[in-house]
Design an enzyme around this catalytic site. Structure first.
Site, mmCIF file in Angstrom:
data_model
loop_
_atom_site.group_PDB
_atom_site.id
_atom_site.type_symbol
_atom_site.label_atom_id
_atom_site.label_comp_id
_atom_site.label_asym_id
_atom_site.label_seq_id
_atom_site.Cartn_x
_atom_site.Cartn_y
_atom_site.Cartn_z
ATOM 1 C CG LEU C 100 -1.783 -1.539 1.422
ATOM 2 C CD1 LEU C 100 -2.635 -0.870 2.761
ATOM 3 C CD2 LEU C 100 -2.711 -1.661 0.154
ATOM 4 N N GLY C 145 1.206 -5.091 1.538
ATOM 5 C CA GLY C 145 0.233 -5.254 0.654
ATOM 6 C C GLY C 145 0.698 -6.148 -0.790
ATOM 7 C CG ASN C 169 6.449 -5.426 5.978
ATOM 8 O OD1 ASN C 169 5.548 -5.409 5.395
ATOM 9 N ND2 ASN C 169 7.368 -4.272 6.065
ATOM 10 C CD GLU C 170 0.743 -5.467 6.727
ATOM 11 O OE1 GLU C 170 1.396 -6.203 6.910
ATOM 12 O OE2 GLU C 170 0.250 -5.053 5.844
#
Lengths: 293, 293, 293
Positions: C100, C145, C169-170
């Site tokens: 994203l 994303g 890996n957010e």
């Protein structure tokens, strides 16, 4: 520590003893062997272990007669206090079971389809919820419904022969495994392996089936029955009551789902199988099988 | 991207910085070490890591006193802004924890059973939902409830010694692991391994427990604390807020199930444990243990 | 055997034939290649396989334009009877997609956040429920994303290069993967691996991603497209109808969850992303990225 909602399954008194079970109550009716047209059943009363041998040539396909006899035999054993475990195997070389009999799904009446499907459900419900220890001794190929029988057991041993394969290959036939086949599969091999295998209709050679956890153990053909007996003894060493409650706790969600949607599932089967496109596909498949043999 | 229904768990400000946490707010009350009868607690304020050492001879069994002190210690740390992670280990050689204390379940009053069971639930609820990073440094055998404590942690390291074993072996004692033990186990090792292990009441030697994913990592005994500290540092490098929300998202379904059925679960425990057959079994088991020692 | 509740997905007639599909109906409009600003699309009508190549320098980040074009291209293919499968890959060296686009989440209006988030949801919903066979040919790194896109596919092949990494890996960015990212991840790698990976925000080098089942297969870079075509041919050998119903059965629960909570999920995203602490974190992260490059 009984979890809420677990059904009382107790047929056995709780016992620390690992010794051979001494059945309480009145003396048992003698029950050593019985057989019917399609299944040989032997019960060793000293160990409490029965063997059900599928003998329905040529390929142990699961037609209405077979399923009916299977459920009757299973119920007999389930109610027999001398029996604590059952080993399922085949009396026919190279094939465990070829799965649902396609002739039962082709050119028959709606009533017949309903009766047949109810029998398939019944077999699955009884096996997956059995109070007995159930061990599959898979001594041949086992596609589709044959694989399902193995999946309902507590433990699966297979002959270490890459020519024997096992899997839910319905998609290859243009049909879809029902949701309760899928649930049983996911409970055994996990979601990802199930998703991929079901979409591709994979039949796994025994060694690969073992690698994915579809089969618990591989043995040379001549060791199969011995190994099945050893595994059974290991499982029977546990107190029945605790083992049964634990099994029920693990399988309850999936069992309840079919019980709640049983009639709906039958209607779905009938409307799917009655489609002309499906009937045509099944006829073509049967033609192909005939040419092969 | 907070998923719907996730509880706000945030005690920590969001921070990109991987550096040591600089706690905001008023100066902290000094908190270096405290201990009670059964658990030694040390907090290293420079790293934000506490160690809880079980010291309840002979085998760290989980009786009402132990569980009460455990929850009090845990709550203290949870509310201490200087503490971000906790390492659980044993001060007693060769045993991590022997699990629930059978004497608490034998020949006691209904009220006592209820109080005891509520304390077991409380321990599980607090550990499984802890905002802190929790690491189990398993330096000895860890059956049943001992295994459960390890399962509630974020990471499990065990001494690489096949003499040390771990598992939910309740079925071997003729009892059934409650559904929330089972849920925690399934979340860790998957459905199939859990089904088989719970039915057989398996205790796995450390290397086998590692193979099945019940243990994340094996180390030589002398490296255990060092490894636990290194793992903790790795987890603490993440921003607390995001890690906590993620943990909550992963565990919420299972946590909510016990919260929704807590009283029912207590009643189930009482009615199961009060059965004469179960009481007799537990007495026999205790006799056996006494003879052994 | 259609399970209850499975939506009719059938675009393809049931066919035993493994031969190349002969599309029924009126002659097709020619459809060989189309492209837009950010994605090159080529359709090989003889095989029925399309390739979507991401070409949005520098790193194929998923901004609103990209997502919009992605969904339009996908819908075109989905409705094109000449197309049965799609291969997703990157036209940019070393990166599949960076995930994203953070600039879409920083300093924008509430309306913009809502529009952006709806586009992310739309991409996931269309991909995860696609009737086509979807293969990810991951030829570069693929965080957050980017990893999600790969996870929605039926099969994931990655270049065997440890410099290329993939993962959700957010948490490393101080944000939380939404529940439907998590559900897709759990369906692929299981609960335990997902729990640990999401909390630590792990990016796995390709070989490790393969070991955990996040990637199905590794190949040398020069073999990637060839392998993707071979895998696609294997999947297309199955009758579309049965494969589609099976796919839907496996993914329905997770798809339905977002559909049921879509607006709620958008509101959650807006209120999370609008927090000053989160905005500050994202700005710091972008500064860091700028300095790096």
């Amino acid at each position: 520590f009984v979890p809420p909602g677990v059904l009382p399954l107790c047929r056995q008194p709780l016992a620390w003893s690992r010794a051979r079970r001494q059945p309480p109550g009145p003396p048992l009716a003698p029950c050593r062997a019985f057989s019917n047209n399609k299944i040989l059943v032997e019960l060793d009363e000293s160990s409490g272990v029965a063997t059900m041998k599928f003998k329905s040539p040529p390929v142990n396909s699961l037609n209405l007669d077979f399923l009916t006899e299977f459920c009757i035999s299973l119920e007999k054993l389930e109610n027999d206090r001398a029996c604590r475990g059952v080993i399922l195997t085949s009396a026919i070389p190279k094939i465990f079971s070829s799965g649902l009999d396609i002739t039962e799904m082709c050119g028959k009446s709606t009533e017949h389809y309903a009766e047949f499907w109810r029998a398939v459900q019944e077999m699955w419900l009884r096996m997956y919820s059995s109070n007995m220890v159930t061990v599959a001794a898979v001594n041949g190929s086992s596609p589709a419904g044959g694989c399902l029988i193995a999946l309902t057991c507590d433990y699966r041993i297979m002959v270490d022969n890459p020519k024997f394969s096992i899997g839910l290959n319905e998609a290859q036939l243009g049909i879809v495994a029902p949701f309760w086949f899928k649930d049983t599969f996911v409970n055994t091999v996990g979601h990802r392996v199930a998703e991929r295998s079901l979409q591709l209709g994979f039949l796994y050679p025994a060694p690969e089936a073992h690698r994915f956890g579809l089969i618990d153990e591989l043995v040379p053909e001549e060791k199969l029955q011995e190994k099945a007996a050893a595994v059974m003894a290991q499982w029977l060493a546990l107190p029945d009551h605790a083992r049964q409650l634990t099994k029920s706790m693990m399988r309850k969600t999936v069992l309840d789902r079919l019980v709640a949607h049983r009639e709906e599932d039958i209607q779905n089967f009938i409307s799917f199988i009655s489609k002309e496109s499906i009937q045509k596909s099944l006829r073509m498949y049967m033609e192909m099988l005939k040419k092969k043999s």
